[in-house]
Design an enzyme around this catalytic site. Structure first.
Site, PDB file in Angstrom:
ATOM      1  N   THR A  97       0.870  -1.227   0.088  1.00 36.33           N
ATOM      2  CA  THR A  97       0.009   0.075   0.060  1.00 36.33           C
ATOM      3  C   THR A  97       0.934   1.218  -0.017  1.00 36.33           C
ATOM      4  O   THR A  97       2.167   1.466   0.327  1.00 36.33           O
ATOM      5  CB  THR A  97      -0.927   0.012   1.182  1.00 36.33           C
ATOM      6  N   LEU A 106       7.940   1.529   5.793  1.00 42.60           N
ATOM      7  CA  LEU A 106       8.734   0.598   5.973  1.00 42.60           C
ATOM      8  C   LEU A 106      10.140   1.083   5.494  1.00 42.60           C
ATOM      9  O   LEU A 106      11.211   0.958   6.099  1.00 42.60           O
ATOM     10  CB  LEU A 106       8.481  -0.687   5.020  1.00 42.60           C
ATOM     11  N   THR A 136       1.513   4.380   1.554  1.00 40.52           N
ATOM     12  CA  THR A 136       2.526   5.031   2.588  1.00 40.52           C
ATOM     13  C   THR A 136       3.258   4.009   3.167  1.00 40.52           C
ATOM     14  O   THR A 136       4.334   4.338   3.553  1.00 40.52           O
ATOM     15  CB  THR A 136       1.111   5.418   3.705  1.00 40.52           C
ATOM     16  N   CYS A 137       2.877   2.871   3.318  1.00 39.34           N
ATOM     17  CA  CYS A 137       3.567   1.595   4.017  1.00 39.34           C
ATOM     18  C   CYS A 137       4.644   1.435   3.161  1.00 39.34           C
ATOM     19  O   CYS A 137       5.976   1.255   3.574  1.00 39.34           O
ATOM     20  CB  CYS A 137       2.747   0.130   3.926  1.00 39.34           C
ATOM     21  N   SER A 138       4.764   1.482   1.619  1.00 41.92           N
ATOM     22  CA  SER A 138       5.679   1.158   1.017  1.00 41.92           C
ATOM     23  C   SER A 138       6.741   2.283   0.780  1.00 41.92           C
ATOM     24  O   SER A 138       7.840   2.128   0.347  1.00 41.92           O
ATOM     25  CB  SER A 138       5.192   0.791  -0.716  1.00 41.92           C
TER      26      SER A 138
END
Length: 243
Positions: free
Chosen positions: A47, A55, A49-51
């Protein structure tokens, strides 16, 4: 829901993981017992923001976090092990341990399982981070309970600042190179010898000579950038590592 449970033990859960061609059960005891662990949980692998941010920044700060007493950095999401493994490989986040909370059991035990059916996700983890010592939660940073996917407090820099407010985050270092270039090899060796993490941008693979000229104004490699500033060629690399 979304209560801060600092001082409590984490839920006891067994995670089915895929390691190579085998199924391996990983328990929370194996992940946390006798260790200081930073955990950041997020809605889903791949997703935006996560990518793009969550992270990658934890991966970037892994070295300084470990210098300040952290044994491991765990990323948890309500995804299956195949998705989490594929995301880890795609992100090249070698400093992160991904944990597939596929059934949401851990997230539910944390009180962080939320319904995102409105966007077709079903049950997912709320975004948060925590510092866990020997299975006990010392500190939690929980994103505000508001619509959407807020990302304000569970970031890596906030966690590092909590652990050690005087710790200095590493500079963002990038080096333009090309295969077979002896000056590039010299520059990379100098950075490696000084334990300076850097991202290599290889001409012909990651960029072209047109990009090199457009970005650096130069036509030769190597070219070094630090925190957005162009420092120069291999001589500049040597000057930079010598401080």
């Amino acid at each position: 829901m979304l209560n801060n449970i600092e001082g409590q033990r984490i839920p006891s859960v067994t995670f089915p993981t895929r390691q190579g061609d085998e199924w391996v059960n990983v328990t929370t005891d194996e992940l946390f017992k006798g260790k200081t662990v930073v955990v950041f949980a997020l809605p889903g692998a791949f997703t935006p923001t996560c990518s793009s941010t969550h992270l990658p920044r934890y991966n970037e700060l892994a070295g300084v976090l470990k210098e300040n007493g952290v044994d491991d950095i765990v990323c948890l999401a309500v995804n299956d092990t195949f998705v989490m493994n594929a995301w880890l490989a795609d992100q090249e986040a070698q400093n992160i341990t991904v944990v597939p909370d596929g059934s949401g059991e851990f997230s539910e035990g944390m009180g962080m399982l939320v319904d995102k059916s409105d966007i077709g996700f079903g049950k997912r983890s709320w975004r948060y981070s925590m510092l866990v010592k020997d299975g006990v939660i010392e500190k939690m940073f929980i994103e505000p309970n508001q619509p959407g996917d807020p990302f304000e407090v569970s970031d890596a820099d906030t966690m590092l600042n909590y652990i050690n407010p005087t710790a200095k985050a590493p500079s963002a270092v990038a080096l333009f190179t090309k295969p077979g270039c002896p000056f590039c090899a010299k520059a990379k060796q100098a950075l490696n010898d000084s334990n300076i993490a850097f991202e290599e941008i290889v001409l012909g693979t990651d960029a072209t000579s047109v990009s090199l000229k457009a970005i650096t104004g130069e036509t030769t490699v190597p070219q070094l950038y630090v925190d957005g500033k162009h420092l120069g060629d291999s001589d500049a690399v040597i000057a930079y590592v010598n401080g």
